[in-house]
Every structure is written in C-alpha cells, then in structure tokens.
Enzyme design. Structure first.
Site, short mmCIF file in Angstrom:
data_model
loop_
_atom_site.label_atom_id
_atom_site.label_comp_id
_atom_site.label_asym_id
_atom_site.label_seq_id
_atom_site.Cartn_x
_atom_site.Cartn_y
_atom_site.Cartn_z
N GLY A 1 35.00 69.13 21.63
CA GLY A 1 35.66 69.93 20.60
C GLY A 1 37.04 70.38 21.05
N ASN B 1 55.19 66.23 24.71
CA ASN B 1 54.66 65.28 25.69
C ASN B 1 55.74 64.21 25.90
OD1 ASN B 1 54.38 63.25 23.68
ND2 ASN B 1 52.32 63.95 23.18
N THR C 1 54.91 67.71 29.02
CA THR C 1 53.63 67.42 29.65
C THR C 1 53.50 65.92 29.90
OG1 THR C 1 52.55 67.33 27.48
CG2 THR C 1 52.49 69.44 28.62
N ASP D 1 37.60 69.66 12.00
CA ASP D 1 37.60 68.40 12.75
C ASP D 1 36.25 67.69 12.59
OD1 ASP D 1 40.15 68.97 13.63
OD2 ASP D 1 39.57 69.41 15.71
N ASP E 1 47.12 71.57 23.28
CA ASP E 1 47.21 72.88 22.60
C ASP E 1 46.84 74.01 23.57
OD1 ASP E 1 47.79 71.51 20.24
OD2 ASP E 1 45.66 71.30 19.75
N GLY F 1 42.80 71.85 14.47
CA GLY F 1 44.16 72.01 13.95
C GLY F 1 45.02 72.47 15.13
O1 RIB Z 1 45.54 68.71 19.03
C1 RIB Z 1 44.23 68.48 18.57
C2 RIB Z 1 44.16 68.73 17.10
O2 RIB Z 1 44.94 67.77 16.42
C3 RIB Z 1 42.79 68.59 16.50
O3 RIB Z 1 42.05 69.79 16.55
C4 RIB Z 1 43.06 68.08 15.10
O4 RIB Z 1 42.70 68.97 14.10
C5 RIB Z 1 44.55 67.75 15.06
O5 RIB Z 1 45.28 68.73 14.43
#
Ligand code: RIB
Length: 301
Positions: free
Chosen positions: A283, A181, A215, A12, A248, A38
């Site tokens: 982050g 979502n 969500t 990222d 995530d 990711g």
């Molecule tokens: O959900 C956030 C993620 O989306 C980030 O870390 C970015 O890499 C994208 O995949």
C-alpha cells in the site's frame, strides 16, 4: 509556519501481478486490494506522521469519504478538503510485481475539478511565511504556484507525474523548492544520458531560484540548496514488498524535517530512512511509518 498540501486523493486499486501486463496481453492478478493513496494524500500522511502541522486542500466525491477519515486519523487538518458528490473520487490502478516495483494508471475524477475560486478561498487562510506543497495530480497547479508566491508563501513542487503541460508552466521559475526524481529532472532540464550530478546542475541552471532535491531510487538522493550540494543514502530494513508511495514518504519527511528547523542533511537522512521503511509494507499511505518507528528502526544495510 503552517503547511498546506493542495493535492490529490485516490482510491488505489492494487493488483499483485506475476509481471507487468504488455500490449495485447491478458494476465491474471494473484491478489487485488483497495488502498488509500494519491500523491497528495500520501505526502500529507507522511508530513503528519513525521510530526508536522499539515492542512490538506483538495477534493473528493461522495465515494471518497474514507480517504478523509484516513487523513483525519493520521492527524491531518481537512478543513479545506471539499466534497463534490456529482463527480467520482480520483482513483489509481496499480500493478505491483514480485520485486515490489509498480506501474500506475491514474484517473483524475475530483482531483481534476479543483477550481481557481476554491484555491483563492483556501489560500485566504494562509499567510506569508507559510508553506504550500504541490504535486501534479490536480487541476490549476500553475495558478496555485502564482497565487501562493504572490502571498509570500514558500512554494514546494513535487512535479509527479510529469506531463508535457507541466514543463511549460511559467510558475516553475517561482518555486522555492523542487523535489524530483532523476527522470523528472531530466525532462524538466531537457537533458539525457548524463550523470546524476550533471542532471542536477542542469536543472538548477534552468531554475536558479529553486533549491532542488533529486531522488535516485536505490542510489539515494542529491540536493542542491543555497549553493551547497548534499548527498543522501538509502536504508534497507527487509524485503522490498511494494515501492508505491516511497517517493511521497521521502517528500513528506523531508519537508517536515526542514519545517522543524532540521538541517538539509538531517532532513534527507530522515526522509531516506522513512522511505526505506515504507517499501517493506503493502500500500501507499498505509505503509508510511511514524517518526518513532523511523527513529527506532535498525536498518540491515
Ligand atoms: O505515488 C504513489 C501514488 O501515485 C499512488 O498512491 C497513486 O494513487 C498515485 O497517485
């Protein structure tokens, strides 16, 4: 039960911006940093930090070895993480503004080079009753759903980012769980301009075989599972610094809770707390709290 998360790994590139860049505009970033990300990697980290036994399947290039190290240090099994030194690792360009909101561009790289042979080989190490978690940042997602369903695995899809191609996957009808979502739910259900509970009902009517968690950002989450509806709340722990990876974190913690035998309500609550903590730090993967922190942190709202 083993959990396999077959998903993306991204480097990222995060730019802290005064505002999101508009068409035709040039803006200077106040700050730029590299982070681990990711959607796949983030969700594996969340699962591991929540205490789950988690295996990550996917692919990186030679430039992505730090992502593997990050996963291993978080306690994620990387036996099924392949390295292809002929292709660059996936990456993301992320703008973050003062409110903590983000805009993300992804470049697939190795994430787009996951093959059906690799999938078959990886799935041969898993059995009926194990769980497969997927997002939508790698190639052959529909194939993965079919093969895992045939094996009798529990298949969970977080269809992020949603694409036109994904809405056509026949594998969606085979899912055991969807974690979406509201925007994704509306797209999948083909509805708009209706209240969140009605969106959830519409999505369930289209995919009646799937339990669904939806969500709702600052409004929490709704879940329809085994005919019962559940409501989850959000938790605030401080200033919202960066929302990247909050979804995530929620997904990883929810699945970890369910895998551990917690109730839907308890799993949603833990997931809401973990997501609330994650947005207080910069982050994606780096901001995901561990279970001890989730249990001891005291929300201010
Ligand atoms: O959900 C956030 C993620 O989306 C980030 O870390 C970015 O890499 C994208 O995949």
């Amino acid at each position: 039960m083993k959990i396999l998360n077959y998903g993306s790994l991204n480097i990222d590139h995060v730019y802290r911006m005064p505002a999101f860049v508009k068409a035709g505009e040039t803006l200077s970033a106040a700050d730029c940093a590299l982070h681990t990300g990711g959607k796949g990697l983030n969700q594996s980290v969340a699962l591991a930090r929540a205490g789950a036994e988690i295996y990550h399947g996917g692919k990186i290039g030679a430039d992505g070895i730090d992502l593997k190290t990050f996963l291993e240090n978080a306690g994620v099994n990387c036996d099924y993480l392949r390295i292809d030194s002929t292709v660059p690792t996936g990456h993301a360009i992320i703008q973050v503004v003062g409110s903590g909101e983000n805009c993300i561009i992804i470049y697939g790289g190795t994430n787009s080079c996951v093959t059906t042979d690799e999938i078959d080989e990886t799935l041969s190490h898993f059995d009926a009753g194990d769980c497969l978690l997927l997002q939508n940042e790698i190639s052959n997602v529909n194939y993965l759903i079919h093969r895992a369903h045939e094996k009798g695995m529990t298949v969970v899809l977080n269809p992020s980012p949603i694409t036109a191609a994904l809405t056509e996957y026949d594998g969606l009808a085979l899912l055991d769980w969807m974690i979406v979502n509201q925007g994704e739910a509306e797209t999948l259900a083909g509805v708009s301009g209706i209240d969140a509970p009605d969106v959830l009902e519409a999505l369930h009517a289209k995919y009646p075989g799937s339990n669904i968690v939806m969500t709702l950002g600052k409004y929490g989450a709704l879940c329809l599972a085994d005919g019962k509806t559940y409501t989850g709340r959000t938790y605030t722990y401080g200033k919202r610094v960066d929302t990247t990876g909050a979804g995530d974190t929620f997904t990883g913690y929810f699945i970890a809770g369910m895998a551990e035998g917690r109730s839907v309500a308890e799993s949603m609550d833990l997931a809401g707390r973990a997501a609330g903590l994650s947005i207080t730090k910069a982050g994606a993967a780096e901001s995901i709290p561990d279970m001890a922190t989730v249990k001891s942190a005291v929300p201010i709202d």
